[in-house]
Design a protein around this motif. Structure first.
Motif, PDB file in Angstrom:
ATOM      1  N   ALA A 127       0.801  -1.150   0.128  1.00 17.70           N
ATOM      2  CA  ALA A 127      -0.204  -0.069   0.060  1.00 17.70           C
ATOM      3  C   ALA A 127       1.154   1.155   0.025  1.00 17.70           C
ATOM      4  O   ALA A 127       1.995   1.055   0.367  1.00 17.70           O
ATOM      5  N   THR A 128       0.173   2.522  -0.482  1.00 18.87           N
ATOM      6  CA  THR A 128       0.961   3.672  -0.378  1.00 18.87           C
ATOM      7  C   THR A 128       0.250   4.229   0.823  1.00 18.87           C
ATOM      8  O   THR A 128      -1.092   4.576   0.574  1.00 18.87           O
ATOM      9  N   LEU A 129       0.858   4.825   1.869  1.00 19.15           N
ATOM     10  CA  LEU A 129       0.020   5.430   2.918  1.00 19.15           C
ATOM     11  C   LEU A 129       0.228   6.840   3.216  1.00 19.15           C
ATOM     12  O   LEU A 129       1.208   7.443   2.699  1.00 19.15           O
ATOM     13  N   PRO A 130      -0.515   7.648   3.806  1.00 22.17           N
ATOM     14  CA  PRO A 130      -0.356   9.176   4.186  1.00 22.17           C
ATOM     15  C   PRO A 130       0.859   9.351   4.922  1.00 22.17           C
ATOM     16  O   PRO A 130       0.680   8.581   6.081  1.00 22.17           O
ATOM     17  N   SER A 131       1.825  10.125   4.573  1.00 20.49           N
ATOM     18  CA  SER A 131       2.958  10.333   5.405  1.00 20.49           C
ATOM     19  C   SER A 131       2.569  10.813   6.699  1.00 20.49           C
ATOM     20  O   SER A 131       3.142  10.635   7.785  1.00 20.49           O
ATOM     21  N   ASP A 132       1.395  11.633   7.013  1.00 22.18           N
ATOM     22  CA  ASP A 132       1.362  12.396   8.180  1.00 22.18           C
ATOM     23  C   ASP A 132       0.766  11.381   9.146  1.00 22.18           C
ATOM     24  O   ASP A 132       1.028  11.490  10.381  1.00 22.18           O
ATOM     25  N   THR A 133       0.198  10.116   8.719  1.00 21.99           N
ATOM     26  CA  THR A 133      -0.138   8.928   9.644  1.00 21.99           C
ATOM     27  C   THR A 133       1.287   8.404   9.965  1.00 21.99           C
ATOM     28  O   THR A 133       1.261   7.709  11.162  1.00 21.99           O
ATOM     29  N   LEU A 134       1.914   7.936   8.945  1.00 21.69           N
ATOM     30  CA  LEU A 134       2.858   6.677   9.225  1.00 21.69           C
ATOM     31  C   LEU A 134       4.243   7.231   9.789  1.00 21.69           C
ATOM     32  O   LEU A 134       4.831   6.522  10.446  1.00 21.69           O
ATOM     33  N   VAL A 135       4.412   8.625   9.397  1.00 26.72           N
ATOM     34  CA  VAL A 135       6.070   8.900   9.928  1.00 26.72           C
ATOM     35  C   VAL A 135       5.947   9.067  11.235  1.00 26.72           C
ATOM     36  O   VAL A 135       6.896   8.651  12.164  1.00 26.72           O
ATOM     37  N   PRO A 136       5.080   9.613  11.967  1.00 27.79           N
ATOM     38  CA  PRO A 136       5.115   9.932  13.512  1.00 27.79           C
ATOM     39  C   PRO A 136       5.285   8.466  14.102  1.00 27.79           C
ATOM     40  O   PRO A 136       5.885   8.178  15.074  1.00 27.79           O
ATOM     41  N   LEU A 137       4.346   7.442  13.592  1.00 28.15           N
ATOM     42  CA  LEU A 137       4.367   6.046  14.241  1.00 28.15           C
ATOM     43  C   LEU A 137       5.974   5.411  14.056  1.00 28.15           C
ATOM     44  O   LEU A 137       6.242   4.829  14.921  1.00 28.15           O
ATOM     45  N   CYS A 138       6.542   5.576  12.703  1.00 28.10           N
ATOM     46  CA  CYS A 138       7.630   5.084  12.744  1.00 28.10           C
ATOM     47  C   CYS A 138       8.901   5.674  13.473  1.00 28.10           C
ATOM     48  O   CYS A 138       9.589   4.854  14.212  1.00 28.10           O
ATOM     49  N   GLU A 139       8.670   6.910  13.891  1.00 27.08           N
ATOM     50  CA  GLU A 139       9.604   7.582  14.458  1.00 27.08           C
ATOM     51  C   GLU A 139       9.563   7.070  15.926  1.00 27.08           C
ATOM     52  O   GLU A 139      10.413   7.078  16.741  1.00 27.08           O
ATOM     53  N   SER A 140       8.272   7.119  16.298  1.00 24.15           N
ATOM     54  CA  SER A 140       8.108   6.649  17.847  1.00 24.15           C
ATOM     55  C   SER A 140       8.493   5.014  17.947  1.00 24.15           C
ATOM     56  O   SER A 140       8.957   4.767  19.069  1.00 24.15           O
ATOM     57  N   VAL A 141       8.009   4.177  17.163  1.00 20.90           N
ATOM     58  CA  VAL A 141       8.638   3.001  17.289  1.00 20.90           C
ATOM     59  C   VAL A 141      10.066   2.813  17.376  1.00 20.90           C
ATOM     60  O   VAL A 141      10.598   2.058  18.427  1.00 20.90           O
ATOM     61  N   LEU A 142      10.803   3.440  16.531  1.00 23.03           N
ATOM     62  CA  LEU A 142      12.240   3.674  16.588  1.00 23.03           C
ATOM     63  C   LEU A 142      12.810   4.269  17.821  1.00 23.03           C
ATOM     64  O   LEU A 142      13.603   3.708  18.597  1.00 23.03           O
ATOM     65  N   HIS A 143      12.177   5.382  18.119  1.00 25.76           N
ATOM     66  CA  HIS A 143      12.596   5.932  19.618  1.00 25.76           C
ATOM     67  C   HIS A 143      12.363   5.093  20.862  1.00 25.76           C
ATOM     68  O   HIS A 143      13.472   5.001  21.253  1.00 25.76           O
ATOM     69  N   TYR A 144      11.298   4.526  20.926  1.00 26.64           N
ATOM     70  CA  TYR A 144      11.057   3.637  21.998  1.00 26.64           C
ATOM     71  C   TYR A 144      11.868   2.421  22.033  1.00 26.64           C
ATOM     72  O   TYR A 144      12.560   1.902  23.053  1.00 26.64           O
ATOM     73  N   HIS A 145      12.034   1.940  20.553  1.00 27.89           N
ATOM     74  CA  HIS A 145      12.991   0.504  20.691  1.00 27.89           C
ATOM     75  C   HIS A 145      14.385   0.832  20.870  1.00 27.89           C
ATOM     76  O   HIS A 145      14.982  -0.339  21.368  1.00 27.89           O
ATOM     77  N   GLU A 146      14.943   2.092  20.774  1.00 35.03           N
ATOM     78  CA  GLU A 146      16.078   2.289  21.018  1.00 35.03           C
ATOM     79  C   GLU A 146      16.282   2.749  22.404  1.00 35.03           C
ATOM     80  O   GLU A 146      17.586   2.917  23.033  1.00 35.03           O
ATOM     81  N   SER A 147      15.489   2.952  23.212  1.00 31.79           N
ATOM     82  CA  SER A 147      15.413   3.543  24.614  1.00 31.79           C
ATOM     83  C   SER A 147      16.225   2.358  25.415  1.00 31.79           C
ATOM     84  O   SER A 147      16.121   1.165  25.254  1.00 31.79           O
ATOM     85  N   GLN A 148      16.896   2.895  26.451  1.00 30.83           N
ATOM     86  CA  GLN A 148      17.413   2.053  27.444  1.00 30.83           C
ATOM     87  C   GLN A 148      16.497   1.500  28.592  1.00 30.83           C
ATOM     88  O   GLN A 148      16.876   0.752  29.441  1.00 30.83           O
ATOM     89  N   ASP A 149      15.560   2.164  28.578  1.00 31.69           N
ATOM     90  CA  ASP A 149      14.326   1.880  29.771  1.00 31.69           C
ATOM     91  C   ASP A 149      13.570   0.721  29.270  1.00 31.69           C
ATOM     92  O   ASP A 149      12.910   0.913  28.167  1.00 31.69           O
ATOM     93  N   PRO A 150      13.653  -0.298  29.693  1.00 35.86           N
ATOM     94  CA  PRO A 150      12.677  -1.582  29.196  1.00 35.86           C
ATOM     95  C   PRO A 150      11.358  -1.384  29.027  1.00 35.86           C
ATOM     96  O   PRO A 150      10.911  -1.819  28.379  1.00 35.86           O
ATOM     97  N   LEU A 151      10.634  -0.324  30.167  1.00 32.16           N
ATOM     98  CA  LEU A 151       9.439   0.034  29.905  1.00 32.16           C
ATOM     99  C   LEU A 151       8.969   0.906  28.715  1.00 32.16           C
ATOM    100  O   LEU A 151       8.058   0.414  27.856  1.00 32.16           O
ATOM    101  N   GLU A 152       9.999   1.466  28.187  1.00 36.36           N
ATOM    102  CA  GLU A 152       9.711   2.225  26.838  1.00 36.36           C
ATOM    103  C   GLU A 152       9.910   1.271  25.633  1.00 36.36           C
ATOM    104  O   GLU A 152       9.305   1.384  24.847  1.00 36.36           O
ATOM    105  N   ARG A 153      10.820   0.343  25.823  1.00 36.88           N
ATOM    106  CA  ARG A 153      10.921  -0.834  24.957  1.00 36.88           C
ATOM    107  C   ARG A 153       9.830  -1.578  24.510  1.00 36.88           C
ATOM    108  O   ARG A 153       9.510  -1.805  23.576  1.00 36.88           O
ATOM    109  N   PHE A 154       9.314  -1.685  25.824  1.00 36.80           N
ATOM    110  CA  PHE A 154       7.769  -2.482  25.756  1.00 36.80           C
ATOM    111  C   PHE A 154       6.662  -1.741  24.908  1.00 36.80           C
ATOM    112  O   PHE A 154       6.072  -2.320  24.439  1.00 36.80           O
TER     113      PHE A 154
END
Length: 549
Positions: A127-154
């Motif tokens: 699919a081709t998705l609207p960037s205003d929906t997908l970009v913030p979600l991608c950035e958030s997933v990456l940010h939380y995944h790289e966190s040192q806090d186990p709760l944030e990684r969850f």
């Protein structure tokens, strides 16, 4: 285990109850960007989701290449291959997510089983998705995944599930019928190559002006509509030329040219040789039963009628000859590969099969029932001897001698240029697989890299063939001047390689500090044929001289 409890291997998302039984686990998240972004073909053990934030180029899933689109999602199933290549000079940014998928199965005692194979959603461009929906979600997933806090990684896990929800919504919408689209125009071009087509006619199918249609098409597929049509016609013509008893006039008509003389001029301009010359080379229906057999035929100016082709396992030959070789044999390294290849050969009946002599006796019996088989030993003969034996069997001895003289001239010129650059610097090839490092030399490296090109090895590695495991500490203490690195293209190894490059011991090595380390590809460095040896010579010169492809 009952039938209902067996591990699933395929799931259709159109089945209403299917999604309720699926669970997704995020394994890894990364953002990649650059002006010449490239992910070489690699086998993935997990499902992969790729979101293109911006860029132009291609995304290949399995054997299917998709033209890269900004804000598009691409899926690769587990146990399949994928690659990404951005167009030169185009800034590209993408998010890459790896995930495991589980399905709940069973009756009273319900269990989760890993899902393998193809998921309908997870194949190709979804699919081709609207960037205003997908970009913030991608950035958030990456940010939380790289966190040192186990709760944030969850937290990255359920944010990733939100991302998947939006993707699946768009996927469902994509399944609804639509009007005339750019993809439908492209498919029309493929299906009606024998018909006259103008850019005005194609533009009318989308209710666009010819200029705007041309701009949109080029942005999407990387070339103008007419250039794309010409490429389709030339590829179809090459396939037709492999068939016996077809006249040039008939081939021209079948690919949309009423004037065979104009077609001949066009073909020579696009392909580099006249159609009559090309057809003469193609009319020998010789099948290459293995990758190495392709590398013995090409120096003799023989393009195989059938050969193993795959974007990863035979990447060079797939990129270069996929339109020239009519029958693509199975190249994926699985237990049923030989039976699949034999079935294909039985269906297409080549005149001759070129085969390694090391295949099983059962395979030999089956192949000999299809056609005449010439066996070439992989062991006991040098690549030069293999080439001359092949040429003698095919009546092409003179062609082989001409090719070998050309190779020797290339090797001498390359050796002189390389020695002017590296001086007396020492060289070492290492191989990285899983989490292990090996000092490595095979027959190709020993005979061409250290032999014909006379690159200087470390004194402790004077033997022709070796594979010695090293620690990173031991590697850093070798003090090598020029380091050549073979990295296995699979998930675990690539993760280890990425971590290794940030290690201070790696960064402090002399060859790394001076930018004298070079990435190698398995093809040609782990192959042993005349064609591969010539490419080792060329690639070594390109890498060391700084003219890196």
């Amino acid at each position: 285990m009952t039938r209902s409890e067996q591990q699933p291997d395929k799931m259709n998302l159109n089945e209403g109850s299917a999604m309720a039984g699926l669970m997704f686990r995020l394994r890894d998240a990364a953002c990649l960007q650059g002006g010449a972004l490239s992910i070489p073909p690699q086998l993935t053990q997990s499902y992969v989701l790729i979101y293109i934030r911006q860029g132009q180029g291609s995304v290949t899933i399995g054997e299917t290449m998709h033209r890269m689109q900004s804000h598009a999602i691409y899926f690769c199933p587990a146990d399949d291959t994928f690659s990404v290549d951005s167009d030169e000079g185009i800034d590209t940014e993408l998010y890459l997510f790896r995930m495991d998928i589980y399905q709940e199965q069973g009756g009273f005692k319900r269990r989760l089983y890993p899902l393998r194979g193809e998921l309908q959603l997870c194949k190709g461009e979804a699919a081709t998705l609207p960037s205003d929906t997908l970009v913030p979600l991608c950035e958030s997933v990456l940010h939380y995944h790289e966190s040192q806090d186990p709760l944030e990684r969850f937290r990255s896990q359920f944010t990733f599930e939100q991302l998947l929800y939006h993707v699946m919504q768009c996927y469902r919408m994509k399944q609804q019928p639509s009007g005339s689209t750019l993809e439908q125009v492209r498919m029309h071009m493929e299906r009606h190559l024998d018909q006259s087509m103008t850019i005005e006619q194609l533009a009318r199918r989308m209710d666009l002006s010819p200029k705007y249609f041309g701009d949109v098409f080029k942005k999407h597929y990387g070339m103008s509509p007419m250039d794309y049509l010409t490429e389709l016609r030339m590829n179809r013509a090459k396939l037709l030329m492999a068939k016996p008893n077809l006249k040039l006039r008939d081939i021209a008509h079948q690919v949309g040219y009423q004037d065979e003389f104009y077609f001949s001029r066009k073909f020579k301009k696009e392909i580099g040789v006249a159609p009559t010359v090309y057809m003469k080379r193609r009319h020998r229906r010789v099948a290459a039963y293995s990758l190495n057999m392709i590398g013995l035929l090409l120096p003799l100016q023989i393009i195989p009628f059938a050969a193993p082709l795959h974007p990863k396992w035979t990447s060079h030959y797939y990129r270069t000859y996929h339109a020239d070789i009519p029958v693509h044999l199975r190249a994926y390294r699985q237990h049923d590969a030989s039976s699949s290849k034999i079935q294909e050969l039985q269906a297409h009946r080549p005149e001759l099969i070129l085969c390694p002599s090391e295949v099983s006796e059962e395979e030999k019996l089956q192949l000999e029932q299809i056609a005449t088989v010439y066996y070439i030993p992989a062991q006991g003969l040098s690549w030069r001897e293999q080439l001359m034996l092949t040429a003698e069997l095919l009546g092409e001895t003179e062609e082989a001698e001409v090719w070998l003289k050309k190779y020797e001239r290339q090797a001498v010129r390359a050796r002189e240029q390389l020695h002017a650059i590296v001086q007396e610097g020492t060289c070492l090839v290492i191989r990285i697989t899983r989490n292990a490092i090996y000092a490595y030399s095979n027959r190709a490296i020993a005979e061409v890299f250290y032999g014909d090109l006379q690159m200087k090895p470390l004194s402790i590695y004077s033997e022709a063939l070796y594979e010695e495991r090293l620690t990173l500490d031991a590697l850093s203490n070798l003090d090598v001047d020029h380091l050549f690195v073979l990295v296995q293209q699979e998930e675990e190894t690539l993760q280890h390689w990425e971590t290794m490059q940030y290690d201070p011991r790696w960064q402090e090595m002399k060859s790394v500090r001076l930018h004298h380390f070079y990435r190698l590809n398995s093809d040609p460095w782990r192959h042993y044929t005349a064609d591969a040896m010539e490419r080792v010579v060329k690639e070594t010169l390109h890498l060391v001289s700084g003219n890196r492809p």
